[in-house]
Scaffold this motif. Structure first.
Motif, mmCIF file in Angstrom:
data_model
loop_
_atom_site.group_PDB
_atom_site.id
_atom_site.type_symbol
_atom_site.label_atom_id
_atom_site.label_comp_id
_atom_site.label_asym_id
_atom_site.label_seq_id
_atom_site.Cartn_x
_atom_site.Cartn_y
_atom_site.Cartn_z
ATOM 1 N N ALA A 273 17.233 -1.338 -4.297
ATOM 2 C CA ALA A 273 17.234 -0.480 -5.486
ATOM 3 C C ALA A 273 15.824 -0.382 -6.069
ATOM 4 N N LEU A 274 14.795 -0.439 -5.213
ATOM 5 C CA LEU A 274 13.403 -0.381 -5.648
ATOM 6 C C LEU A 274 13.172 0.827 -6.548
ATOM 7 N N THR A 275 12.720 0.572 -7.764
ATOM 8 C CA THR A 275 12.501 1.658 -8.716
ATOM 9 C C THR A 275 11.178 2.354 -8.431
ATOM 10 N N THR A 276 11.067 3.582 -8.911
ATOM 11 C CA THR A 276 9.813 4.324 -8.740
ATOM 12 C C THR A 276 8.660 3.594 -9.419
ATOM 13 N N ALA A 277 8.882 3.061 -10.607
ATOM 14 C CA ALA A 277 7.819 2.344 -11.326
ATOM 15 C C ALA A 277 7.348 1.124 -10.545
ATOM 16 N N ASN A 278 8.294 0.358 -9.997
ATOM 17 C CA ASN A 278 7.908 -0.822 -9.229
ATOM 18 C C ASN A 278 7.251 -0.443 -7.910
ATOM 19 N N TYR A 279 7.706 0.651 -7.289
ATOM 20 C CA TYR A 279 7.085 1.105 -6.050
ATOM 21 C C TYR A 279 5.665 1.597 -6.307
ATOM 22 N N ASP A 280 5.457 2.323 -7.401
ATOM 23 C CA ASP A 280 4.109 2.744 -7.772
ATOM 24 C C ASP A 280 3.186 1.533 -7.930
ATOM 25 N N ALA A 281 3.672 0.527 -8.669
ATOM 26 C CA ALA A 281 2.862 -0.673 -8.909
ATOM 27 C C ALA A 281 2.551 -1.394 -7.608
ATOM 28 N N LEU A 282 3.527 -1.429 -6.713
ATOM 29 C CA LEU A 282 3.344 -2.085 -5.409
ATOM 30 C C LEU A 282 2.259 -1.372 -4.597
ATOM 31 N N LEU A 283 2.337 -0.069 -4.497
ATOM 32 C CA LEU A 283 1.358 0.691 -3.715
ATOM 33 C C LEU A 283 -0.055 0.503 -4.249
ATOM 34 N N ILE A 284 -0.200 0.591 -5.559
ATOM 35 C CA ILE A 284 -1.520 0.458 -6.177
ATOM 36 C C ILE A 284 -2.084 -0.944 -5.960
ATOM 37 N N ALA A 285 -1.254 -1.963 -6.169
ATOM 38 C CA ALA A 285 -1.724 -3.347 -6.033
ATOM 39 C C ALA A 285 -2.043 -3.691 -4.586
ATOM 40 N N TRP A 286 -1.175 -3.306 -3.663
ATOM 41 C CA TRP A 286 -1.418 -3.654 -2.266
ATOM 42 C C TRP A 286 -2.616 -2.908 -1.702
ATOM 43 N N ASN A 287 -2.862 -1.690 -2.168
ATOM 44 C CA ASN A 287 -4.037 -0.960 -1.706
ATOM 45 C C ASN A 287 -5.323 -1.589 -2.239
ATOM 46 N N ALA A 288 -5.263 -2.148 -3.444
ATOM 47 C CA ALA A 288 -6.440 -2.770 -4.051
ATOM 48 C C ALA A 288 -6.709 -4.166 -3.518
ATOM 49 N N GLY A 289 -5.734 -4.748 -2.801
ATOM 50 C CA GLY A 289 -5.890 -6.099 -2.288
ATOM 51 C C GLY A 289 -6.730 -6.157 -1.031
ATOM 52 N N PRO A 290 -6.758 -7.310 -0.373
ATOM 53 C CA PRO A 290 -7.521 -7.466 0.863
ATOM 54 C C PRO A 290 -7.057 -6.492 1.945
ATOM 55 N N THR A 291 -7.893 -6.268 2.919
ATOM 56 C CA THR A 291 -7.586 -5.330 3.992
ATOM 57 C C THR A 291 -6.265 -5.676 4.654
ATOM 58 N N GLN A 292 -5.415 -4.691 4.783
ATOM 59 C CA GLN A 292 -4.114 -4.908 5.405
ATOM 60 C C GLN A 292 -4.261 -5.045 6.915
ATOM 61 N N LEU A 293 -3.514 -5.939 7.480
ATOM 62 C CA LEU A 293 -3.477 -6.073 8.924
ATOM 63 C C LEU A 293 -2.477 -5.081 9.499
ATOM 64 N N SER A 294 -2.385 -5.037 10.821
ATOM 65 C CA SER A 294 -1.446 -4.128 11.456
ATOM 66 C C SER A 294 -0.029 -4.566 11.151
ATOM 67 N N THR A 295 0.724 -3.733 10.468
ATOM 68 C CA THR A 295 2.062 -4.130 10.036
ATOM 69 C C THR A 295 3.131 -3.110 10.400
#
Length: 331
Positions: A273-295
């Motif tokens: 039941a991921l909300t739009t607000a929580n999904y927005d926050a997730l995308l912004i935070a994960w993009n600002a974090g360390p380089t993502q590995l192949s996932t």
């Protein structure tokens, strides 16, 4: 805040905490044992007397009977028959487990082996008989996967902290399918995942789980400050898969940069039941974090806000190391 539990070695178990693993069972629920019985799901790792992959525990069965040093006898079929107890009548009982009488000064203790070993329902046995966990005490977190898999009647009211902790004997921590199909669990409180290497399907189909996970403790930096990084967890595949009530609160605080391989984050939030607000926050935070590995291609059962920081972050993640994102598109 409700919590899950804690295993401390003999050197650092705080004196103010109760070291007893306490849980309640209802013997006449469906299970592999009789209606007047309960079986603690422990097995031996092998038959060698020098291998301590078996428990060494005392059990208070909640009816005035106790069993001492359960698991210390080597048996050729790797079973531990003393883990099944017969009550005078069917009913609800509170079981308490502590370290065995012979534990102190034993090779179990000197090797930092937990008193409770190889505890796993694995979607079988008396999985429907366990109702509630009131205290974790000496319970060893993360030694084996499938621990409460299938325990659909289980709730957690324990207030001591959960630590997914390795020991000198086994430093790898595997939380695969630990709470899969635990449909009665709604919250687990604060966790320590700092030694975790695998969380695949940890809450798969825990359909009523909807905890705020922002307080999960994932380790310390070299300067002693806290971080929120699955530092050793290379796979969070389907971690919250089919958690239909989970809104994703706090997931943005978790750094998933160590999740690797084609299944690293696959379907981590599918059918939630991921909300739009929580999904927005997730995308912004994960993009600002360390380089993502192949996932691979992570799946999120949500929409994002178009024309803002969330959409920009989503595009950047896809253009980076992620193979893509499967979601419900713009809101």
């Amino acid at each position: 805040m409700l919590g899950l539990g804690l295993f401390y070695s003999k050197f650092d178990f705080p004196s103010q905490l109760d070291p007893t693993f306490i849980f309640t069972v209802k013997t006449d629920n469906t299970g592999s044992s009789n209606d007047d019985q309960f079986t603690i799901p422990c097995t031996a790792a092998n038959t060698s007397a020098t291998h301590y992959g078996r428990p060494l525990m005392n059990v208070d069965w909640g009816d005035g009977n106790t069993s001492e040093d359960v698991g210390s006898t080597v048996e050729s079929d790797k079973s531990i028959t003393a883990c099944t107890h017969t009550y005078d009548s069917a009913g609800t009982y509170t079981i308490k487990i502590t370290q065995g009488t012979s534990y102190e000064g034993s090779a179990w203790e000197s090797g930092d082996h937990a008193p409770i070993q190889r505890f796993s329902f694995a979607n079988g046995g008396d999985k429907l008989k366990i109702l509630e966990i009131q205290n974790w005490g000496v319970f060893p977190w993360g030694i084996h996967g499938n621990t409460f898999y299938g325990c659909s009647n289980l709730t957690v009211t324990a207030e001591d902290k959960a630590t997914a902790l390795g020991t000198a004997a086994k430093t790898t921590v595997d939380l695969t399918f630990w709470f899969r199909n635990c449909t009665a669990i709604t919250t687990i409180g604060n966790w320590d995942f700092s030694a975790c290497i695998n969380m695949r399907g940890g809450f798969w189909s825990a359909q009523n789980f909807n905890d705020n996970i922002s307080n999960w403790y994932l380790g310390k930096n070299s300067d002693g400050t806290f971080h929120t990084d699955f530092a050793g967890s290379t796979c969070s595949d389907r971690l919250f898969f089919n958690c239909n009530a989970f809104e994703g609160t706090g997931l943005d605080a978790i750094n998933v940069s160590q999740a690797s391989g084609s299944n690293g984050l696959r379907q981590i939030m599918a059918n939630t039941a991921l909300t739009t607000a929580n999904y927005d926050a997730l995308l912004i935070a994960w993009n600002a974090g360390p380089t993502q590995l192949s996932t691979g291609t992570p799946t999120f059962n949500s929409t994002y806000t178009a024309g803002g920081d969330a959409e920009t972050a989503r595009s950047a993640l896809i253009a980076g190391n992620w193979a893509g994102i499967t979601d419900l598109g713009a809101a």
